[in-house]
Design an enzyme around this catalytic site. Structure first.
Site, PDB file in Angstrom:
ATOM      1  N   TYR A 207       3.811  -4.857   6.674  1.00  0.00           N
ATOM      2  CA  TYR A 207       4.996  -4.181   6.148  1.00  0.00           C
ATOM      3  C   TYR A 207       5.233  -4.676   4.729  1.00  0.00           C
ATOM      4  O   TYR A 207       5.485  -5.858   4.507  1.00  0.00           O
ATOM      5  CB  TYR A 207       6.206  -4.481   7.041  1.00  0.00           C
ATOM      6  CG  TYR A 207       7.454  -3.733   6.642  1.00  0.00           C
ATOM      7  CD1 TYR A 207       7.537  -2.351   6.768  1.00  0.00           C
ATOM      8  CD2 TYR A 207       8.559  -4.421   6.136  1.00  0.00           C
ATOM      9  CE1 TYR A 207       8.678  -1.661   6.405  1.00  0.00           C
ATOM     10  CE2 TYR A 207       9.716  -3.734   5.773  1.00  0.00           C
ATOM     11  CZ  TYR A 207       9.766  -2.367   5.914  1.00  0.00           C
ATOM     12  OH  TYR A 207      10.893  -1.688   5.552  1.00  0.00           O
ATOM     13  N   LEU A 208       5.112  -3.776   3.786  1.00  0.00           N
ATOM     14  CA  LEU A 208       5.271  -4.186   2.384  1.00  0.00           C
ATOM     15  C   LEU A 208       6.752  -4.284   2.041  1.00  0.00           C
ATOM     16  O   LEU A 208       7.553  -3.459   2.454  1.00  0.00           O
ATOM     17  CB  LEU A 208       4.556  -3.190   1.463  1.00  0.00           C
ATOM     18  CG  LEU A 208       3.051  -3.047   1.728  1.00  0.00           C
ATOM     19  CD1 LEU A 208       2.447  -1.956   0.857  1.00  0.00           C
ATOM     20  CD2 LEU A 208       2.329  -4.360   1.467  1.00  0.00           C
ATOM     21  N   HIS A 213       6.694   4.528  -3.064  1.00  0.00           N
ATOM     22  CA  HIS A 213       5.920   5.577  -2.397  1.00  0.00           C
ATOM     23  C   HIS A 213       5.355   6.472  -3.491  1.00  0.00           C
ATOM     24  O   HIS A 213       6.092   7.146  -4.200  1.00  0.00           O
ATOM     25  CB  HIS A 213       6.831   6.375  -1.449  1.00  0.00           C
ATOM     26  CG  HIS A 213       6.175   7.579  -0.846  1.00  0.00           C
ATOM     27  ND1 HIS A 213       5.952   7.718   0.502  1.00  0.00           N
ATOM     28  CD2 HIS A 213       5.668   8.713  -1.420  1.00  0.00           C
ATOM     29  CE1 HIS A 213       5.343   8.873   0.728  1.00  0.00           C
ATOM     30  NE2 HIS A 213       5.169   9.497  -0.416  1.00  0.00           N
ATOM     31  N   HIS A 240      13.176   6.654   6.056  1.00  0.00           N
ATOM     32  CA  HIS A 240      11.823   7.136   5.759  1.00  0.00           C
ATOM     33  C   HIS A 240      11.778   8.618   5.391  1.00  0.00           C
ATOM     34  O   HIS A 240      10.726   9.241   5.392  1.00  0.00           O
ATOM     35  CB  HIS A 240      10.865   6.864   6.924  1.00  0.00           C
ATOM     36  CG  HIS A 240      10.857   5.428   7.358  1.00  0.00           C
ATOM     37  ND1 HIS A 240      10.521   4.403   6.514  1.00  0.00           N
ATOM     38  CD2 HIS A 240      11.158   4.855   8.542  1.00  0.00           C
ATOM     39  CE1 HIS A 240      10.617   3.255   7.166  1.00  0.00           C
ATOM     40  NE2 HIS A 240      11.015   3.501   8.391  1.00  0.00           N
ATOM     41  N   LYS A 242      12.464  11.485   2.487  1.00  0.00           N
ATOM     42  CA  LYS A 242      12.623  11.581   1.040  1.00  0.00           C
ATOM     43  C   LYS A 242      13.898  12.325   0.664  1.00  0.00           C
ATOM     44  O   LYS A 242      14.234  13.321   1.293  1.00  0.00           O
ATOM     45  CB  LYS A 242      11.413  12.304   0.444  1.00  0.00           C
ATOM     46  CG  LYS A 242      10.105  11.570   0.724  1.00  0.00           C
ATOM     47  CD  LYS A 242       8.900  12.497   0.590  1.00  0.00           C
ATOM     48  CE  LYS A 242       7.648  11.775   1.072  1.00  0.00           C
ATOM     49  NZ  LYS A 242       6.509  12.707   1.238  1.00  0.00           N
ATOM     50  N   GLU A 292      -1.318   7.885   4.481  1.00  0.00           N
ATOM     51  CA  GLU A 292      -1.702   9.077   5.232  1.00  0.00           C
ATOM     52  C   GLU A 292      -1.958  10.232   4.295  1.00  0.00           C
ATOM     53  O   GLU A 292      -1.599  10.193   3.120  1.00  0.00           O
ATOM     54  CB  GLU A 292      -0.617   9.457   6.246  1.00  0.00           C
ATOM     55  CG  GLU A 292       0.681   9.907   5.619  1.00  0.00           C
ATOM     56  CD  GLU A 292       1.596  10.636   6.607  1.00  0.00           C
ATOM     57  OE1 GLU A 292       1.120  11.068   7.671  1.00  0.00           O
ATOM     58  OE2 GLU A 292       2.781  10.777   6.298  1.00  0.00           O
ATOM     59  N   ARG A 296      -1.285  19.975   3.913  1.00  0.00           N
ATOM     60  CA  ARG A 296      -0.442  21.175   3.748  1.00  0.00           C
ATOM     61  C   ARG A 296       0.330  21.066   2.449  1.00  0.00           C
ATOM     62  O   ARG A 296       0.224  20.061   1.746  1.00  0.00           O
ATOM     63  CB  ARG A 296       0.538  21.259   4.917  1.00  0.00           C
ATOM     64  CG  ARG A 296       1.334  19.960   5.035  1.00  0.00           C
ATOM     65  CD  ARG A 296       2.567  20.057   5.855  1.00  0.00           C
ATOM     66  NE  ARG A 296       3.134  18.754   6.151  1.00  0.00           N
ATOM     67  CZ  ARG A 296       3.917  18.051   5.340  1.00  0.00           C
ATOM     68  NH1 ARG A 296       4.250  18.530   4.149  1.00  0.00           N
ATOM     69  NH2 ARG A 296       4.383  16.875   5.692  1.00  0.00           N
TER      70      ARG A 296
HETATM   71  P1  ADP Z   1       5.505   9.754   8.306  1.00  0.00           P
HETATM   72  O1  ADP Z   1       4.251  10.511   8.566  1.00  0.00           O
HETATM   73  O2  ADP Z   1       6.358   9.616   9.516  1.00  0.00           O
HETATM   74  O3  ADP Z   1       6.238  10.218   7.106  1.00  0.00           O
HETATM   75  P2  ADP Z   1       4.363   7.534   6.784  1.00  0.00           P
HETATM   76  O4  ADP Z   1       3.197   6.758   7.265  1.00  0.00           O
HETATM   77  O5  ADP Z   1       4.124   8.525   5.703  1.00  0.00           O
HETATM   78  O6  ADP Z   1       5.033   8.239   8.051  1.00  0.00           O
HETATM   79  O7  ADP Z   1       5.504   6.558   6.321  1.00  0.00           O
HETATM   80  C1  ADP Z   1       6.773   7.040   5.922  1.00  0.00           C
HETATM   81  C2  ADP Z   1       7.536   6.000   5.133  1.00  0.00           C
HETATM   82  O8  ADP Z   1       7.652   4.777   5.882  1.00  0.00           O
HETATM   83  C3  ADP Z   1       6.883   5.587   3.834  1.00  0.00           C
HETATM   84  O9  ADP Z   1       7.187   6.463   2.779  1.00  0.00           O
HETATM   85  C4  ADP Z   1       7.495   4.195   3.641  1.00  0.00           C
HETATM   86  O10 ADP Z   1       8.816   4.323   3.168  1.00  0.00           O
HETATM   87  C5  ADP Z   1       7.583   3.632   5.037  1.00  0.00           C
HETATM   88  N1  ADP Z   1       6.375   2.836   5.361  1.00  0.00           N
HETATM   89  C6  ADP Z   1       5.264   3.277   6.003  1.00  0.00           C
HETATM   90  N2  ADP Z   1       4.330   2.298   6.118  1.00  0.00           N
HETATM   91  C7  ADP Z   1       4.846   1.196   5.533  1.00  0.00           C
HETATM   92  C8  ADP Z   1       4.367  -0.158   5.320  1.00  0.00           C
HETATM   93  N3  ADP Z   1       3.164  -0.547   5.733  1.00  0.00           N
HETATM   94  N4  ADP Z   1       5.174  -1.015   4.669  1.00  0.00           N
HETATM   95  C9  ADP Z   1       6.403  -0.631   4.244  1.00  0.00           C
HETATM   96  N5  ADP Z   1       6.917   0.606   4.432  1.00  0.00           N
HETATM   97  C10 ADP Z   1       6.160   1.530   5.054  1.00  0.00           C
END
Ligand code: ADP
Length: 450
Positions: A207-208, A213, A240, A242, A292, A296
């Site tokens: 977890y960063l 993003h 999470h 936007k 990820e 789309r």
């Molecule tokens: P989803 O497909 O549900 O949108 P994501 O994998 O894209 O899931 O993650 C969504 C958000 O979650 C990211 O934009 C970030 O804010 C947070 N997040 C995901 N992975 C991490 C991580 N390893 N460390 C910190 N924050 C994370």
């Protein structure tokens, strides 16, 4: 090569502002449109403006916008030769893509194989590692037992994030700060994953603590031509999700941007990917970590359109029709700055959804202001779907001008009858951290907690 022709009639398998966005592109391309809608959306703007419309079921999404046989029948009876899935709903559903192609209708999107590959986040990460794309350190695959999770955590370190393999929309994610919190976090993430995606497999990542993003927009045709259209910074998030997005990111140096663009384009070309796509990264301490890929169109695509001048929906339609890209990487120039404010029908403090009748509606205008919305005065925001009702997209020659214009446009925006998060955006535009571009993905949550 024989001259490829555009489609004659596109069925838009979506609703709300994105249905309208696609409809507008089709109309400008001389393509006829078919709107589908649930009974709750009979009075929707995309239904009014489409050449034809078909009611495909009752209000709940599973009976309408996710009802594959009903959508296929609608395409069949109207003679549509392609289906645009929009954003959400069936846009990343490989079964749907396969099903309509088997019926001789073109799916405006990537191949079902690529959708499947990226829809499973573990496979997606493995694929990217093989393609030379840096990823967030984490488990190599799914994590089945608490013991396995504990073992992985000792090599990666805390805090850790547990994520659903088939996750999306920020659901099925839980953070564990130490070994004591791990079993509970695993249990919750699995339960949430099962309830939302029907699959309880989870994986783990470091977890960063203070990442941004950063996502890269790509475009690739059927003939191996792939380009990137620069990045978007979507760090301003709540749960999470936007809220406010910018292109380009105020946090990247030009050489970092170029390096990331090159890595991504190379990977996409090697993959043989076609269509529009977005690779999402976390950026911290000068490093990028792939999270990820979305196969789309993205909600925030307009900001990329504003700074590149490229219409992503038109390109997407042309690619699906087999028309090659008519520009190369060196032709793409990122100019100026763009910001998107997502206007949700929610209370700006509690974020409780606020469906209902729109009693007054007045949109801002003037130079550099674009509104993507299906709203009109007298429209009833139904309670069944996503709360996004409008996107304010603003362009400026400089970032400072863009923010000032956001503030000005928000001041003109009138939506009454339903509550919106316009007041939140008004505050954001005035925040020193936003103005200086000094924020990360946790910034908004911290601010809201006060
Ligand atoms: P989803 O497909 O549900 O949108 P994501 O994998 O894209 O899931 O993650 C969504 C958000 O979650 C990211 O934009 C970030 O804010 C947070 N997040 C995901 N992975 C991490 C991580 N390893 N460390 C910190 N924050 C994370």
């Amino acid at each position: 090569m024989t001259e490829k022709k555009l489609f004659k009639k596109v069925l838009i398998a979506n609703r709300g502002e994105v249905a309208l966005r696609i409809l507008r592109a089709c109309r400008e391309m001389g393509i006829k449109t078919v709107a589908i809608h649930s009974t709750a959306d009979a009075d929707s703007m995309h239904v009014r403006l489409a050449d034809e419309s078909v009611c495909i079921g009752p209000a709940p999404s599973r009976d309408s916008y996710l009802n594959m046989p009903a959508i296929l029948s609608a395409a069949d009876i109207t003679g549509a030769d392609a289906i645009h899935p929009g954003v959400g709903f069936l846009s990343e559903n490989a079964t749907f893509a396969r099903m309509i192609e088997e019926h001789g209708i073109t799916f405006i999107g990537p191949t079902p194989e690529h959708i499947e590959m990226m829809g499973d986040k573990i496979t997606a990460k493995k694929t990217m590692i093989d393609l030379g794309v840096p990823v967030v350190p984490g488990s190599d695959g799914g994590v089945d037992t608490d013991e396995e999770a504990l073992e992985i955590s000792t090599s990666i370190g805390y805090p850790m994030i547990i994520k659903a393999t088939s996750g999306g929309g920020g659901k099925g994610m839980k953070v564990a700060n130490n070994a004591e919190e791990l079993p509970q976090a695993l249990r919750l993430a699995r339960a949430e994953a099962k309830a939302n995606f029907g699959n309880d497999q989870v994986y783990m990542e470091r977890y960063l603590r203070k990442p941004r993003h950063i996502e890269v927009q790509v475009l690739a045709d059927m003939y191996g031509n792939a380009v990137h259209l620069g990045e978007r910074d979507c760090s301003i998030q709540r749960r999470h999700q936007k809220i406010w997005e910018e292109a380009p990111s105020p946090g990247l140096k030009q050489e970092e941007r170029e390096k990331l663009g090159k890595i991504v384009t190379k990977a996409i070309a090697k993959l043989g990917y076609r269509g529009v796509g977005t690779l999402e990264f976390l950026y911290e301490g000068g490093e990028f970590f792939f999270m990820e890929m979305n196969t789309r169109l993205q909600v925030e695509h307009p900001i990329t359109e504003m700074v590149t001048g490229i219409d992503l929906v038109k390109e997407q339609i042309k690619i699906a029709a087999g028309i090659p890209l008519d520009f190369k990487q060196e032709d793409i120039e990122i100019k100026g700055h763009a910001i998107e404010c997502r206007i949700n029908a929610e209370n700006a403090t509690t974020f409780i959804p606020s469906p209902g009748l729109v009693t007054r509606y007045h949109t801002p205008g003037g130079w550099g202001v674009r509104i993507d919305s299906h709203l009109y005065q007298g429209y009833k925001v139904p309670p069944y779907y996503d709360s996004l009702i409008a996107k304010l997209v603003v362009y400026g020659h400089t970032r400072a001008e863009c923010i000032k214009r956001v503030e000005r446009a928000l001041h003109e925006f009138v939506i009454e009858g339903v509550e919106t998060i316009i007041p939140l955006h008004q505050k954001l535009a005035l925040e020193p951290d936003i103005q200086s571009g000094n924020y990360d993905i946790h910034w908004l949550e911290k601010k809201l907690k006060g």
